[in-house]
Design an enzyme around this catalytic site. Structure first.
Site, mmCIF file in Angstrom:
data_model
loop_
_atom_site.group_PDB
_atom_site.id
_atom_site.type_symbol
_atom_site.label_atom_id
_atom_site.label_comp_id
_atom_site.label_asym_id
_atom_site.label_seq_id
_atom_site.Cartn_x
_atom_site.Cartn_y
_atom_site.Cartn_z
ATOM 1 N N THR A 137 0.840 -1.190 0.000
ATOM 2 C CA THR A 137 0.000 0.000 0.000
ATOM 3 C C THR A 137 0.881 1.247 0.000
ATOM 4 O OG1 THR A 137 -1.939 1.012 1.020
ATOM 5 C CG2 THR A 137 -0.356 -0.004 2.527
ATOM 6 N N LYS A 153 3.857 1.365 -3.848
ATOM 7 C CA LYS A 153 3.385 0.553 -4.981
ATOM 8 C C LYS A 153 4.318 0.637 -6.191
ATOM 9 C CE LYS A 153 -1.476 0.485 -3.661
ATOM 10 N NZ LYS A 153 -2.882 0.666 -4.056
ATOM 11 N N ASP A 204 -5.965 -3.722 -8.132
ATOM 12 C CA ASP A 204 -6.857 -2.610 -7.798
ATOM 13 C C ASP A 204 -7.925 -2.375 -8.873
ATOM 14 O OD1 ASP A 204 -5.697 -1.970 -5.350
ATOM 15 O OD2 ASP A 204 -4.262 -0.579 -6.231
ATOM 16 N N GLY A 257 -7.630 12.206 -11.059
ATOM 17 C CA GLY A 257 -6.360 11.808 -10.471
ATOM 18 C C GLY A 257 -5.491 11.124 -11.510
ATOM 19 N N MET A 293 -12.467 6.412 -3.744
ATOM 20 C CA MET A 293 -11.719 5.221 -3.305
ATOM 21 C C MET A 293 -11.516 5.178 -1.795
ATOM 22 S SD MET A 293 -8.948 4.548 -6.296
ATOM 23 C CE MET A 293 -9.453 4.350 -8.009
HETATM 24 P P1 ATR Z 1 -1.740 7.700 -4.988
HETATM 25 O O1 ATR Z 1 -0.787 6.541 -5.101
HETATM 26 O O2 ATR Z 1 -2.648 7.646 -3.806
HETATM 27 O O3 ATR Z 1 -2.481 7.957 -6.259
HETATM 28 P P2 ATR Z 1 -0.029 9.908 -5.654
HETATM 29 O O4 ATR Z 1 0.669 9.126 -6.713
HETATM 30 O O5 ATR Z 1 0.749 10.829 -4.773
HETATM 31 O O6 ATR Z 1 -0.811 8.962 -4.659
HETATM 32 O O7 ATR Z 1 -1.193 10.736 -6.367
HETATM 33 C C1 ATR Z 1 -2.067 11.555 -5.663
HETATM 34 C C2 ATR Z 1 -3.132 12.076 -6.640
HETATM 35 O O8 ATR Z 1 -4.033 12.917 -5.917
HETATM 36 C C3 ATR Z 1 -2.572 12.922 -7.761
HETATM 37 O O9 ATR Z 1 -3.400 12.798 -8.886
HETATM 38 C C4 ATR Z 1 -2.672 14.320 -7.154
HETATM 39 O O10 ATR Z 1 -2.663 15.353 -8.083
HETATM 40 P P3 ATR Z 1 -1.246 15.933 -8.644
HETATM 41 O O11 ATR Z 1 -0.739 14.926 -9.614
HETATM 42 O O12 ATR Z 1 -1.607 17.213 -9.243
HETATM 43 O O13 ATR Z 1 -0.387 16.084 -7.409
HETATM 44 C C5 ATR Z 1 -4.007 14.212 -6.491
HETATM 45 N N1 ATR Z 1 -4.263 15.173 -5.416
HETATM 46 C C6 ATR Z 1 -3.714 15.186 -4.188
HETATM 47 N N2 ATR Z 1 -4.240 16.178 -3.438
HETATM 48 C C7 ATR Z 1 -5.161 16.804 -4.227
HETATM 49 C C8 ATR Z 1 -6.052 17.895 -4.045
HETATM 50 N N3 ATR Z 1 -6.104 18.543 -2.877
HETATM 51 N N4 ATR Z 1 -6.842 18.250 -5.070
HETATM 52 C C9 ATR Z 1 -6.781 17.605 -6.247
HETATM 53 N N5 ATR Z 1 -5.976 16.543 -6.484
HETATM 54 C C10 ATR Z 1 -5.168 16.163 -5.495
#
Ligand code: ATR
Length: 293
Positions: A67, A71, A110, A135, A232
């Site tokens: 997790t 990953k 997933d 995302g 999610m």
């Molecule tokens: P995960 O493995 O959980 O997907 P990650 O690779 O760090 O973690 O990705 C987090 C995602 O949440 C990304 O799409 C991020 O957007 P950015 O690529 O612009 O960083 C998004 N995200 C995180 N906080 C956010 C927020 N407050 N509003 C919109 N998108 C957010």
């Protein structure tokens, strides 16, 4: 009664204390008569590979789930990868097929878990529909391929940082073409605002926004009335998103079903037997939501 020691599995992450995976896999093992123990493995942020190798060296260790935030690292460490893990560039499951990490197989369950939750548990067919995936991090990457394979008419990937969405979409372009899916990117700020980015049938929040308590990152008109809106997250973290979906006249869904379904997919990869997820999801639902549907 079996006399051999139980096979060992863990969920590796940081943090990992909150993980429901041990309870889910214990329920699957009891249901299917599999002799295994499933635990948590807290890995130092700068010591994932070392911690995992130490676990894998135990003679009874057979595999693990991975997790946040490991990953991608897990995907890199594996000697072999399933096609869906290869496409995701992220692994949530490792199977230790041989001594050392020379035989580690990486998978990503997933997306299959999400698709099964949407299509079977929620009864929402995806073929021919329009989907908005919000995302472009690891969580979104893990599900895009399996979503495409359901042959929706269109998938828009929207992200705060647009180049990440563009990279993810480019990597999936061939798969989308062969499945006849229109695959596009969008800026978050345009979603629910520009006419071409409104009224989706299914909206999936794969950002960390709910986790951070940052609110829903898109405008309400992304949802058409009766649409399905899935976050999610689950429990309190998902509540603002579910309330938002209800205000738009949409059907809100949290990530609990996906969590159980991805676990079942991992369990099947490890054990060769598929557990019945319905009773496990019902029990978990009762525990997390105090019985709310
Ligand atoms: P995960 O493995 O959980 O997907 P990650 O690779 O760090 O973690 O990705 C987090 C995602 O949440 C990304 O799409 C991020 O957007 P950015 O690529 O612009 O960083 C998004 N995200 C995180 N906080 C956010 C927020 N407050 N509003 C919109 N998108 C957010």
């Amino acid at each position: 009664m079996p006399t051999a020691p139980p096979d060992l599995y863990v969920v590796a992450g940081n943090p990992v204390a909150h993980s429901r995976s041990p309870a889910i896999h214990a329920a699957f093992a009891a249901q299917t008569g599999q002799h295994l123990v499933y635990d948590r493995l807290l890995c130092p942020l700068d010591g994932f590979a070392l911690a995992l190798r130490a676990f894998a060296q135990q003679p009874a260790a057979r595999g693990c789930n991975i997790t946040v935030p490991f990953k991608f690292e897990a995907w890199q460490l594996a000697a072999r990868r399933t096609p869906r893990a290869e496409l995701a560039q992220a692994a949530n499951t490792l199977r230790f097929d041989a001594e050392g990490d020379g035989g580690w197989l990486a998978d990503n369950t997933d997306g299959a878990g999400l698709v099964r939750d949407l299509t079977v548990n929620a009864g929402c067919a995806l073929a021919g529909r329009s989907l908005l995936l919000i995302g472009a991090g690891g969580a979104a990457a893990g599900v895009l391929g399996p979503l495409i394979e359901q042959r929706p008419a269109r998938i828009v990937v929207a992200n705060r940082t647009l180049p990440r969405a563009e990279e993810l979409v480019a990597r999936h372009a061939d798969l989308a073409r062969t499945h006849g899916v229109m695959l596009q990117t969008a800026r978050l700020a345009d979603c629910g605002v520009l006419p071409g980015l409104c009224a989706f049938d299914v909206v999936i929040n794969a950002t960390a926004a709910s986790l951070e308590g940052a609110g829903v990152p898109v405008a309400g008109p992304v949802l058409q009335p009766g649409a399905l809106a899935l976050d999610m997250m689950y429990g309190d973290k998902a509540r603002p998103f579910l309330d938002w979906a209800a205000r738009q006249g949409a059907i809100g869904r949290d990530g609990l079903g996906m969590l159980v379904e991805q676990a079942a997919e991992s369990f099947a990869l490890w054990r060769g037997v598929r557990p019945d997820t319905a009773p496990v999801l019902a029990a978990l639902r009762a525990e997390v939501d105090g019985g709310a549907a």
